[in-house]
Write a protein that holds these residues in place. Structure first.
Motif, PDB file in Angstrom:
ATOM      1  N   CYS A   1      12.720  30.472 -10.366  1.00  0.00           N
ATOM      2  CA  CYS A   1      13.372  30.484  -9.052  1.00  0.00           C
ATOM      3  C   CYS A   1      14.868  30.203  -9.172  1.00  0.00           C
ATOM      4  N   LEU A   2      15.236  29.334 -10.085  1.00  0.00           N
ATOM      5  CA  LEU A   2      16.675  29.105 -10.307  1.00  0.00           C
ATOM      6  C   LEU A   2      17.324  30.387 -10.836  1.00  0.00           C
ATOM      7  N   GLY A   3      16.579  31.098 -11.666  1.00  0.00           N
ATOM      8  CA  GLY A   3      17.060  32.389 -12.173  1.00  0.00           C
ATOM      9  C   GLY A   3      17.252  33.399 -11.052  1.00  0.00           C
ATOM     10  N   LEU A   4      16.303  33.433 -10.099  1.00  0.00           N
ATOM     11  CA  LEU A   4      16.431  34.321  -8.933  1.00  0.00           C
ATOM     12  C   LEU A   4      17.690  33.981  -8.141  1.00  0.00           C
TER      13      LEU A   4
ATOM     14  N   LEU B   1      -2.988  23.950 -15.521  1.00  0.00           N
ATOM     15  CA  LEU B   1      -2.459  25.071 -14.731  1.00  0.00           C
ATOM     16  C   LEU B   1      -1.243  24.680 -13.894  1.00  0.00           C
ATOM     17  N   ALA B   2      -1.368  23.579 -13.128  1.00  0.00           N
ATOM     18  CA  ALA B   2      -0.263  23.188 -12.236  1.00  0.00           C
ATOM     19  C   ALA B   2       1.006  22.839 -13.015  1.00  0.00           C
ATOM     20  N   PRO B   3       0.921  22.038 -14.085  1.00  0.00           N
ATOM     21  CA  PRO B   3       2.153  21.742 -14.842  1.00  0.00           C
ATOM     22  C   PRO B   3       2.781  22.993 -15.456  1.00  0.00           C
ATOM     23  N   ILE B   4       1.918  23.911 -15.954  1.00  0.00           N
ATOM     24  CA  ILE B   4       2.451  25.158 -16.524  1.00  0.00           C
ATOM     25  C   ILE B   4       3.161  25.956 -15.431  1.00  0.00           C
TER      26      ILE B   4
ATOM     27  N   GLY C   1       5.353  27.549  -2.104  1.00  0.00           N
ATOM     28  CA  GLY C   1       4.054  28.171  -1.847  1.00  0.00           C
ATOM     29  C   GLY C   1       3.232  28.324  -3.117  1.00  0.00           C
ATOM     30  N   LEU C   2       3.876  28.851  -4.173  1.00  0.00           N
ATOM     31  CA  LEU C   2       3.135  29.063  -5.419  1.00  0.00           C
ATOM     32  C   LEU C   2       2.765  27.746  -6.094  1.00  0.00           C
ATOM     33  N   LEU C   3       3.578  26.724  -5.905  1.00  0.00           N
ATOM     34  CA  LEU C   3       3.231  25.395  -6.451  1.00  0.00           C
ATOM     35  C   LEU C   3       1.966  24.866  -5.784  1.00  0.00           C
ATOM     36  N   PHE C   4       1.876  25.017  -4.470  1.00  0.00           N
ATOM     37  CA  PHE C   4       0.657  24.586  -3.772  1.00  0.00           C
ATOM     38  C   PHE C   4      -0.540  25.428  -4.204  1.00  0.00           C
TER      39      PHE C   4
ATOM     40  N   ALA D   1       6.427  24.408 -14.624  1.00  0.00           N
ATOM     41  CA  ALA D   1       7.387  24.630 -15.715  1.00  0.00           C
ATOM     42  C   ALA D   1       7.914  26.060 -15.715  1.00  0.00           C
ATOM     43  N   VAL D   2       7.099  27.001 -15.240  1.00  0.00           N
ATOM     44  CA  VAL D   2       7.522  28.411 -15.203  1.00  0.00           C
ATOM     45  C   VAL D   2       8.270  28.722 -13.907  1.00  0.00           C
ATOM     46  N   LEU D   3       7.723  28.220 -12.804  1.00  0.00           N
ATOM     47  CA  LEU D   3       8.278  28.591 -11.486  1.00  0.00           C
ATOM     48  C   LEU D   3       9.694  28.059 -11.265  1.00  0.00           C
TER      49      LEU D   3
END
Lengths: 208, 104
Positions: free
Chosen positions: A58-61, A46-49, A29-32, A52-54
């Protein structure tokens, strides 16, 4: 036959639990949303950043919230093949989108085929069909019905954008992506409430 | 007088037949491998209970317990051995046959 169904039910429940935390919903959702914001604001980074963050977030979550609650499991090859299939599907989609953007972006001329002109004029709808369709197909392959609903929502948002011109492709992506992220966040809260943290091996060893 | 047919003796595998271990083996049967947290989550056993039953299954050669580390944290994965899968298949067949033979 009944004990086969019971065993199949156990496996399915374990599989669906992987998606119960809503983490992948939040990421997709946040990627879209970030992609939509990139197009709307013209800030190309913005999208690549965001990606790179998300992705590590999410793997951390998954590592710090999900795994201590429901554990790790390696599924049988049949399930793993489905995930591999979806990975290839997404890779194919990324390639097709890139090709389409390049081809449709070329200057129109008298030699431009009719279908290319049509794609250029209805780019939002074509994106909606491709991305929404892929998301829905992924939901079908993975047996997670809400992904099919997300695909449909994305398709509708983009087609409406194309047919009515009420809002841009960027806004359509944000409209399509926001419900996914919101549903994911709600699922995560419910997941944390429903599944208490289990004692880890360290805790168990310390208690002995 | 009924026929002279002697009732057939079915040797039920008592290692698997115990309800807690049956539940564990059923969960391990449907996946490639799983860790202790997954098994605890699906069976509601305590850590000690789980360890005890897995030890018995390991002694019987039905499970393989692989201790590893994720970073610095110990992490144990459990999987059914081929013998364990075969034993569970045999158990299922026996129970199916036993229950199917019961009169209505």
């Amino acid at each position: 036959m009944s004990n086969e169904l019971f065993l199949a039910g156990l496996e399915k429940r374990a599989w669906l639990r992987v998606f119960e935390d809503g983490v992948w919903d939040i990421e997709i959702g946040l990627l879209f949303v970030s992609l939509g914001a990139t197009i709307a604001t013209d800030w190309g980074a913005l999208a690549p950043i965001a990606a790179a963050v998300l992705t590590p977030a999410c793997l951390g979550l998954k590592l710090w919230i999900t795994a201590p609650r429901i554990g790790h499991v390696r599924f049988a090859k049949r399930r793993v093949r489905r995930v591999e299939g979806v990975t290839w599907l997404l890779a194919g989609l990324a390639l097709l989108t890139s090709v389409l953007v390049v081809v449709a972006g070329r200057a129109a001329g008298s030699a431009t085929p009719f279908w290319l002109d049509w794609v250029r004029h209805h780019f939002a709808a074509v994106l909606g069909a491709m991305w929404g369709g892929t998301l829905a197909l992924a939901g079908g392959i993975l047996r997670v019905p809400r992904f099919c609903a997300y695909g449909l929502a994305l398709l509708v948002a983009l087609v409406v954008s194309d047919l009515t011109g009420t809002y841009s492709i960027g806004s359509a992506l944000m409209i399509g992506g926001s419900p996914m992220a919101l549903v994911g966040a709600v699922l995560l809260v419910l997941f944390v409430r429903r599944h208490p943290r289990r004692p880890s091996e360290e805790d168990a060893d310390a208690g002995q | 007088m009924q026929g002279n047919r002697e009732p057939q003796r079915v040797e039920i595998d008592r290692v698997i037949h115990e309800p807690a271990r049956l539940l564990l083996v059923a969960h391990l049967y449907v996946v490639e491998s799983a860790d202790y947290v997954f098994l605890m989550q699906n069976t509601d056993f305590t850590w000690g209970n789980l360890s005890s039953h897995l030890s018995k299954l390991e002694e019987a050669g039905y499970v393989e317990i692989v201790k590893d580390f994720v970073g610095r944290k110990p992490h144990t994965m459990v999987k059914l051995t081929p013998a364990g899968r075969q034993a569970f298949d045999t158990y299922r067949r026996q129970m199916k046959g036993l229950l199917a033979d019961l009169p209505e």
